[in-house]
Design a protein around this motif. Structure first.
Motif, PDB file in Angstrom:
ATOM      1  N   LYS A   1       0.833  -1.205   0.000  1.00 28.18           N
ATOM      2  CA  LYS A   1       0.000   0.000   0.000  1.00 28.18           C
ATOM      3  C   LYS A   1       0.867   1.255   0.000  1.00 28.18           C
ATOM      4  O   LYS A   1       0.614   2.201  -0.734  1.00 28.18           O
ATOM      5  CB  LYS A   1      -0.923  -0.018   1.228  1.00 28.18           C
ATOM      6  CG  LYS A   1      -1.711   1.252   1.453  1.00 28.18           C
ATOM      7  CD  LYS A   1      -3.040   1.199   0.746  1.00 28.18           C
ATOM      8  CE  LYS A   1      -3.920   2.344   1.184  1.00 28.18           C
ATOM      9  NZ  LYS A   1      -4.053   3.365   0.167  1.00 28.18           N
ATOM     10  N   GLU A   2       1.919   1.272   0.842  1.00 24.72           N
ATOM     11  CA  GLU A   2       2.807   2.430   0.896  1.00 24.72           C
ATOM     12  C   GLU A   2       3.523   2.638  -0.438  1.00 24.72           C
ATOM     13  O   GLU A   2       3.647   3.761  -0.920  1.00 24.72           O
ATOM     14  CB  GLU A   2       3.851   2.258   2.013  1.00 24.72           C
ATOM     15  CG  GLU A   2       3.286   2.386   3.405  1.00 24.72           C
ATOM     16  CD  GLU A   2       4.305   2.063   4.473  1.00 24.72           C
ATOM     17  OE1 GLU A   2       4.231   2.696   5.546  1.00 24.72           O
ATOM     18  OE2 GLU A   2       5.168   1.187   4.253  1.00 24.72           O
ATOM     19  N   LEU A   3       3.995   1.551  -1.030  1.00 27.86           N
ATOM     20  CA  LEU A   3       4.663   1.633  -2.331  1.00 27.86           C
ATOM     21  C   LEU A   3       3.699   2.138  -3.399  1.00 27.86           C
ATOM     22  O   LEU A   3       4.031   3.035  -4.188  1.00 27.86           O
ATOM     23  CB  LEU A   3       5.242   0.279  -2.733  1.00 27.86           C
ATOM     24  CG  LEU A   3       5.980   0.214  -4.058  1.00 27.86           C
ATOM     25  CD1 LEU A   3       7.193   1.136  -4.054  1.00 27.86           C
ATOM     26  CD2 LEU A   3       6.401  -1.205  -4.372  1.00 27.86           C
ATOM     27  N   SER A   4       2.497   1.602  -3.401  1.00 26.63           N
ATOM     28  CA  SER A   4       1.484   2.028  -4.370  1.00 26.63           C
ATOM     29  C   SER A   4       1.123   3.498  -4.197  1.00 26.63           C
ATOM     30  O   SER A   4       1.034   4.251  -5.172  1.00 26.63           O
ATOM     31  CB  SER A   4       0.237   1.158  -4.224  1.00 26.63           C
ATOM     32  OG  SER A   4      -0.776   1.585  -5.101  1.00 26.63           O
ATOM     33  N   ASP A   5       0.936   3.924  -2.950  1.00 30.98           N
ATOM     34  CA  ASP A   5       0.610   5.325  -2.680  1.00 30.98           C
ATOM     35  C   ASP A   5       1.753   6.242  -3.093  1.00 30.98           C
ATOM     36  O   ASP A   5       1.530   7.306  -3.676  1.00 30.98           O
ATOM     37  CB  ASP A   5       0.297   5.538  -1.194  1.00 30.98           C
ATOM     38  CG  ASP A   5      -1.035   4.923  -0.778  1.00 30.98           C
ATOM     39  OD1 ASP A   5      -1.836   4.590  -1.683  1.00 30.98           O
ATOM     40  OD2 ASP A   5      -1.259   4.771   0.438  1.00 30.98           O
ATOM     41  N   PHE A   6       2.987   5.825  -2.800  1.00 33.95           N
ATOM     42  CA  PHE A   6       4.147   6.634  -3.195  1.00 33.95           C
ATOM     43  C   PHE A   6       4.200   6.802  -4.704  1.00 33.95           C
ATOM     44  O   PHE A   6       4.376   7.917  -5.218  1.00 33.95           O
ATOM     45  CB  PHE A   6       5.451   5.999  -2.692  1.00 33.95           C
ATOM     46  CG  PHE A   6       6.657   6.630  -3.301  1.00 33.95           C
ATOM     47  CD1 PHE A   6       7.082   7.881  -2.872  1.00 33.95           C
ATOM     48  CD2 PHE A   6       7.354   6.008  -4.319  1.00 33.95           C
ATOM     49  CE1 PHE A   6       8.184   8.490  -3.455  1.00 33.95           C
ATOM     50  CE2 PHE A   6       8.455   6.604  -4.905  1.00 33.95           C
ATOM     51  CZ  PHE A   6       8.867   7.852  -4.468  1.00 33.95           C
ATOM     52  N   LEU A   7       4.049   5.705  -5.443  1.00 38.84           N
ATOM     53  CA  LEU A   7       4.113   5.773  -6.903  1.00 38.84           C
ATOM     54  C   LEU A   7       2.986   6.630  -7.471  1.00 38.84           C
ATOM     55  O   LEU A   7       3.190   7.378  -8.422  1.00 38.84           O
ATOM     56  CB  LEU A   7       4.088   4.366  -7.507  1.00 38.84           C
ATOM     57  CG  LEU A   7       5.323   3.515  -7.230  1.00 38.84           C
ATOM     58  CD1 LEU A   7       5.130   2.101  -7.763  1.00 38.84           C
ATOM     59  CD2 LEU A   7       6.567   4.153  -7.819  1.00 38.84           C
ATOM     60  N   GLU A   8       1.819   6.527  -6.868  1.00 39.86           N
ATOM     61  CA  GLU A   8       0.689   7.345  -7.316  1.00 39.86           C
ATOM     62  C   GLU A   8       0.955   8.831  -7.095  1.00 39.86           C
ATOM     63  O   GLU A   8       0.655   9.662  -7.953  1.00 39.86           O
ATOM     64  CB  GLU A   8      -0.577   6.918  -6.576  1.00 39.86           C
ATOM     65  CG  GLU A   8      -1.828   7.605  -7.078  1.00 39.86           C
ATOM     66  CD  GLU A   8      -3.070   7.124  -6.347  1.00 39.86           C
ATOM     67  OE1 GLU A   8      -4.003   7.940  -6.191  1.00 39.86           O
ATOM     68  OE2 GLU A   8      -3.114   5.950  -5.939  1.00 39.86           O
ATOM     69  N   ASN A   9       1.557   9.170  -5.957  1.00 44.14           N
ATOM     70  CA  ASN A   9       1.825  10.570  -5.640  1.00 44.14           C
ATOM     71  C   ASN A   9       2.960  11.153  -6.470  1.00 44.14           C
ATOM     72  O   ASN A   9       2.978  12.350  -6.746  1.00 44.14           O
ATOM     73  CB  ASN A   9       2.152  10.728  -4.149  1.00 44.14           C
ATOM     74  CG  ASN A   9       0.945  10.506  -3.272  1.00 44.14           C
ATOM     75  OD1 ASN A   9      -0.188  10.726  -3.693  1.00 44.14           O
ATOM     76  ND2 ASN A   9       1.172  10.052  -2.054  1.00 44.14           N
TER      77      ASN A   9
ATOM     78  N   ALA B   1       9.806  -0.827  -7.939  1.00 47.04           N
ATOM     79  CA  ALA B   1       8.968  -1.860  -7.327  1.00 47.04           C
ATOM     80  C   ALA B   1       9.680  -3.216  -7.305  1.00 47.04           C
ATOM     81  O   ALA B   1       9.627  -3.936  -6.297  1.00 47.04           O
ATOM     82  CB  ALA B   1       7.646  -1.969  -8.073  1.00 47.04           C
ATOM     83  N   GLU B   2      10.371  -3.563  -8.409  1.00 44.56           N
ATOM     84  CA  GLU B   2      11.016  -4.870  -8.491  1.00 44.56           C
ATOM     85  C   GLU B   2      12.260  -4.966  -7.615  1.00 44.56           C
ATOM     86  O   GLU B   2      12.473  -5.961  -6.935  1.00 44.56           O
ATOM     87  CB  GLU B   2      11.407  -5.182  -9.938  1.00 44.56           C
ATOM     88  CG  GLU B   2      10.241  -5.503 -10.829  1.00 44.56           C
ATOM     89  CD  GLU B   2      10.657  -5.738 -12.277  1.00 44.56           C
ATOM     90  OE1 GLU B   2      11.810  -5.420 -12.651  1.00 44.56           O
ATOM     91  OE2 GLU B   2       9.815  -6.247 -13.036  1.00 44.56           O
ATOM     92  N   LYS B   3      13.091  -3.946  -7.638  1.00 45.03           N
ATOM     93  CA  LYS B   3      14.398  -4.048  -6.988  1.00 45.03           C
ATOM     94  C   LYS B   3      14.448  -3.437  -5.589  1.00 45.03           C
ATOM     95  O   LYS B   3      15.286  -3.827  -4.782  1.00 45.03           O
ATOM     96  CB  LYS B   3      15.459  -3.392  -7.861  1.00 45.03           C
ATOM     97  CG  LYS B   3      15.570  -4.075  -9.209  1.00 45.03           C
ATOM     98  CD  LYS B   3      16.688  -3.510 -10.021  1.00 45.03           C
ATOM     99  CE  LYS B   3      16.590  -4.039 -11.417  1.00 45.03           C
ATOM    100  NZ  LYS B   3      17.624  -4.743 -11.936  1.00 45.03           N
ATOM    101  N   TYR B   4      13.594  -2.463  -5.314  1.00 43.24           N
ATOM    102  CA  TYR B   4      13.690  -1.754  -4.042  1.00 43.24           C
ATOM    103  C   TYR B   4      12.371  -1.713  -3.280  1.00 43.24           C
ATOM    104  O   TYR B   4      12.216  -0.921  -2.356  1.00 43.24           O
ATOM    105  CB  TYR B   4      14.186  -0.323  -4.270  1.00 43.24           C
ATOM    106  CG  TYR B   4      15.532  -0.276  -4.942  1.00 43.24           C
ATOM    107  CD1 TYR B   4      16.693  -0.540  -4.226  1.00 43.24           C
ATOM    108  CD2 TYR B   4      15.636   0.010  -6.292  1.00 43.24           C
ATOM    109  CE1 TYR B   4      17.937  -0.510  -4.839  1.00 43.24           C
ATOM    110  CE2 TYR B   4      16.875   0.042  -6.931  1.00 43.24           C
ATOM    111  CZ  TYR B   4      18.018  -0.224  -6.195  1.00 43.24           C
ATOM    112  OH  TYR B   4      19.233  -0.200  -6.810  1.00 43.24           O
ATOM    113  N   GLY B   5      11.436  -2.544  -3.645  1.00 42.36           N
ATOM    114  CA  GLY B   5      10.143  -2.574  -2.964  1.00 42.36           C
ATOM    115  C   GLY B   5      10.231  -2.993  -1.514  1.00 42.36           C
ATOM    116  O   GLY B   5       9.343  -2.722  -0.723  1.00 42.36           O
ATOM    117  N   ASP B   6      11.347  -3.628  -1.149  1.00 39.84           N
ATOM    118  CA  ASP B   6      11.511  -4.084   0.220  1.00 39.84           C
ATOM    119  C   ASP B   6      12.209  -3.059   1.120  1.00 39.84           C
ATOM    120  O   ASP B   6      12.439  -3.311   2.292  1.00 39.84           O
ATOM    121  CB  ASP B   6      12.304  -5.390   0.246  1.00 39.84           C
ATOM    122  CG  ASP B   6      13.687  -5.243  -0.366  1.00 39.84           C
ATOM    123  OD1 ASP B   6      13.913  -4.271  -1.112  1.00 39.84           O
ATOM    124  OD2 ASP B   6      14.538  -6.120  -0.121  1.00 39.84           O
TER     125      ASP B   6
END
Length: 189
Positions: A5-13, A44-49
């Motif tokens: 959710k945080e990753l998705s929100d960041f990318l959206e913003n 998302a692939e390399k740094y999503g963690d």
């Protein structure tokens, strides 16, 4: 670690700002969109963690690298086009063939720009960059975040660890200093 959710929100913003930055760099909407999408996928692939606090700086670096990769690919493509441009039709029935008439550079692209315009643009950008580098560190930081990375005042204040009023003051001083120094050198923007 950032949640999905945080990753998705960041990318959206960050999407709109990243697109503006890419369009400013490459001057083609379609290419800019591809660049932003590639950068988002790489993040998302390399740094999503990674922790959510690290995502903005990681994404900015990935975006810049992806833009540089685009220019490298374009340079290679343009080299091949120029190498093979002499391989036009031959023979008596194509005597009126002119490669320059069949290959027109896209308006607004670097290929359509004259050498004098390229040199003038490079010199002006180098001069502006030198003046930006002369700014005090906090003014330069605020100026680049606000006007280059298109961050709003609140985001800039959070990233710099200061108040919104300080960001506004730093930006105002930076723009006035830049305007004066560039005007003294004969540049009006």
């Amino acid at each position: 670690m950032a949640t999905d959710k945080e990753l998705s929100d960041f990318l959206e913003n960050v999407e709109r700002r990243a697109f503006k930055q890419a369009v400013y760099a490459v001057r083609k909407d379609e290419s800019a969109l591809d660049i932003v999408q590639d950068a988002m996928i790489k993040l998302a692939e390399k740094y999503g963690d990674k922790p959510a606090a690290e995502l903005p700086m990681l994404f900015q670096r990935i975006l810049q690298t992806t833009i540089l990769d685009y220019f490298r690919r374009e340079k290679v493509r343009n080299t091949w086009v120029s190498l093979f441009s002499g391989m036009g039709p031959s023979g008596d029935d194509h005597d009126d063939f002119d490669m320059l008439e069949s290959y027109a550079a896209e308006e607004g692209s670097e290929a359509s720009e004259s050498s004098a315009d390229k040199i003038e643009r490079q010199q002006m950008l180098a001069l502006i960059d030198a003046e930006v580098q002369k700014l005090p560190a906090r003014q330069r930081e605020a100026f680049l975040m606000r006007y280059w990375q298109d961050m709003d005042v609140a985001e800039t204040a959070e990233a710099m660890g200061c108040s919104e009023g300080s960001v506004k003051t730093h930006c105002s001083r930076a723009t006035h200093t830049l305007a004066e120094s560039l005007k003294a050198k004969g540049i009006t923007l």
